[in-house]
Design a protein around this motif. Structure first.
Motif, short mmCIF file in Angstrom:
data_model
loop_
_atom_site.label_atom_id
_atom_site.label_comp_id
_atom_site.label_asym_id
_atom_site.label_seq_id
_atom_site.Cartn_x
_atom_site.Cartn_y
_atom_site.Cartn_z
N THR A 2 0.83 -1.21 0.00
CA THR A 2 0.00 0.00 0.00
C THR A 2 0.86 1.25 0.00
O THR A 2 0.58 2.21 -0.74
CB THR A 2 -0.93 0.00 1.22
N ARG A 32 1.22 3.96 -3.15
CA ARG A 32 0.91 5.38 -2.99
C ARG A 32 2.06 6.25 -3.48
O ARG A 32 1.85 7.26 -4.17
CB ARG A 32 0.61 5.66 -1.52
N PRO A 45 -1.20 -1.63 -6.53
CA PRO A 45 -2.56 -1.63 -5.95
C PRO A 45 -3.26 -2.98 -6.11
O PRO A 45 -3.97 -3.42 -5.20
CB PRO A 45 -3.27 -0.53 -6.75
N ALA A 93 -1.68 -5.27 -3.54
CA ALA A 93 -2.16 -4.95 -2.19
C ALA A 93 -3.57 -5.49 -1.98
O ALA A 93 -3.90 -5.99 -0.89
CB ALA A 93 -2.13 -3.44 -1.98
N TRP A 94 -4.40 -5.41 -3.01
CA TRP A 94 -5.78 -5.92 -2.89
C TRP A 94 -5.79 -7.44 -2.73
O TRP A 94 -6.53 -7.98 -1.91
CB TRP A 94 -6.56 -5.51 -4.14
N LYS A 109 -4.73 -8.74 0.84
CA LYS A 109 -5.59 -8.47 1.98
C LYS A 109 -5.95 -9.76 2.69
O LYS A 109 -6.12 -9.79 3.91
CB LYS A 109 -6.86 -7.74 1.53
#
Length: 280
Positions: free
Chosen positions: A172, A176, A233, A236-237, A240
């Motif tokens: 994450t 960013r 991204p 990261a998803w 989870k």
């Protein structure tokens, strides 16, 4: 072959194909960008010189260009790999393994390049109205000054990024950072275009102009972070489930097996088994 090995092999195959395709695209596009050096304002004719496809092809076939790219492309790919290595396995920001500061050092270098490009735009904007204008790189010892500026910006940007990314999930945080850098390249490139047009009207040797280096840096940084800005991204998803206590491959609930080395459902690698306490 276990499902974990198959997943790792598939991941590295996709990444290798991406790097090969990226190298091919950059090889062609950079030659086209270098060809735009010839596109300047012809005051005698009162028009812009035309972009030449023939010159583009000649640049692609030039041995000097090929030798330069054989060095530049592996270095570029290595920097991108360093940016992605700390997220090769799911882990918190400060867990052992490839340190996250390795990624942030690369990000700091990219940010310092953008800061230098912004400074070059400002210098050209104030300097272009001067009747004795000449490219900023024509000045005495300008190359040492430029390197000192980039190095100073790198020393400032990297610690700030490390402080910002002190806590959180690596995927994450780096996603960013990559997104901010990519957005910065778009904004800076858009801001430099009007100044670039004015500069091209004042010189016959555009390759030494500050806006040329600004746009070159924007293209380089944009290419460097474009892949991570897309992949991280998604990564990261997907991870989870790992942070929620589920297998990253099949989604099996591992909350009751926190010390298991492998998932009992699919056999893929799980969190490292808890190490026994050292004897006293």
């Amino acid at each position: 072959m276990t499902s974990a090995r198959k997943a790792a092999r598939r991941k590295w195959t996709i990444l290798a194909l991406f790097w090969v395709l990226q190298a091919a695209v950059l090889y062609v596009l950079l030659a086209g960008w270098l060809t735009t050096i010839e596109v300047v304002w012809d005051s005698g004719k009162g028009s812009w010189s035309a972009f030449s496809i023939a010159d583009w092809g000649e640049c692609l076939r030039a041995s000097g260009y090929a030798q330069f790219m054989l060095i530049a492309l592996p270095v570029f790919t290595l920097l991108q790999a360093f940016f992605l290595l700390p997220v090769s396995r799911p882990a918190p920001a400060r867990q052992r393994g490839w340190p996250i500061w390795l990624s942030l050092a690369v990000a700091g270098l990219a940010a310092s390049g953008l800061l230098f490009g912004l400074l070059a735009i400002v210098l050209e904007l104030f300097h272009v109205s001067d009747k004795t204008w000449e490219p900023i790189t024509r000045h005495v010892h300008s190359e040492y000054i430029l390197l000192a500026i980039i190095f100073s910006c790198w020393l400032i940007a990297t610690p700030l990024l490390i402080v910002f990314c002190r806590r959180g999930r690596r995927e994450t945080l780096l996603a960013r950072v990559a997104a901010w850098l990519f957005l910065g390249t778009i904004i800076e490139a858009a801001a430099s275009i009007p100044v670039d047009v004015m500069v091209r009207k004042r010189t016959y040797c555009y390759c030494g102009a500050g806006t040329f280096w600004t746009l070159t840096i924007c293209l380089s940084v944009g290419a460097l972070v474009a892949g991570p800005a897309i992949f991280l991204p998604i990564l990261a998803w997907r991870r989870k489930r790992w942070y929620a206590g589920r297998c990253d491959v099949c989604g099996y609930d591992m909350t009751g097996l926190p010390d298991a080395d492998r998932c009992p459902e699919c056999g893929s690698g799980w969190r490292a088994a808890a190490r026994p306490a050292a004897p006293r």
